[in-house]
Design a protein around this motif. Structure first.
Motif, mmCIF file in Angstrom:
data_model
loop_
_atom_site.group_PDB
_atom_site.id
_atom_site.type_symbol
_atom_site.label_atom_id
_atom_site.label_comp_id
_atom_site.label_asym_id
_atom_site.label_seq_id
_atom_site.Cartn_x
_atom_site.Cartn_y
_atom_site.Cartn_z
ATOM 1 N N THR A 22 -16.222 -8.603 26.231
ATOM 2 C CA THR A 22 -17.115 -8.086 25.115
ATOM 3 C C THR A 22 -18.408 -8.442 25.169
ATOM 4 O O THR A 22 -19.306 -8.082 24.106
ATOM 5 C CB THR A 22 -16.319 -8.883 23.774
ATOM 6 N N SER A 40 -8.482 -7.938 24.906
ATOM 7 C CA SER A 40 -10.217 -8.321 24.481
ATOM 8 C C SER A 40 -10.202 -8.968 23.169
ATOM 9 O O SER A 40 -11.103 -9.896 22.984
ATOM 10 C CB SER A 40 -10.768 -6.808 24.650
ATOM 11 N N THR A 97 -1.921 -4.689 25.878
ATOM 12 C CA THR A 97 -3.048 -3.552 26.182
ATOM 13 C C THR A 97 -4.354 -4.187 26.368
ATOM 14 O O THR A 97 -4.372 -5.416 25.916
ATOM 15 C CB THR A 97 -3.298 -2.607 24.928
ATOM 16 N N ARG A 102 -7.090 -3.731 24.969
ATOM 17 C CA ARG A 102 -7.599 -3.712 23.826
ATOM 18 C C ARG A 102 -7.270 -5.166 23.006
ATOM 19 O O ARG A 102 -8.119 -6.034 22.509
ATOM 20 C CB ARG A 102 -7.445 -2.646 22.708
#
Length: 71
Positions: free
Chosen positions: A36, A29, A24, A26
């Motif tokens: 970010t 990141s 994913t 997320r």
């Protein structure tokens, strides 16, 4: 090629992250820091992530099974 200039995240770093199990944005990141800081790389990073996931699925998809009737 650099995808995230702010955090020095390259295309190969994203590909490596997918190879290591990232699935994913997320997770990507969190693992790489991509997106970010200023966030301008997010669309490119998401597209590359999806491309890598598609490539991974095609490499590991099960072979097609053909039903053969016993006559």
């Amino acid at each position: 090629m650099y995808v995230c200039l702010c955090n020095g995240v390259t295309e190969s770093a994203i590909r490596n992250a997918v190879d290591e199990g990232v699935r994913t944005y997320r997770e990507l990141s969190f693992k790489t820091g991509c997106g970010t800081t200023c966030g301008s790389c997010v669309p490119v990073a998401r597209a590359l992530l999806q491309e890598c996931l598609s490539e991974t699925e095609s490499h590991f998809s099960p072979p097609e099974l053909h039903v053969v009737s016993a006559a």
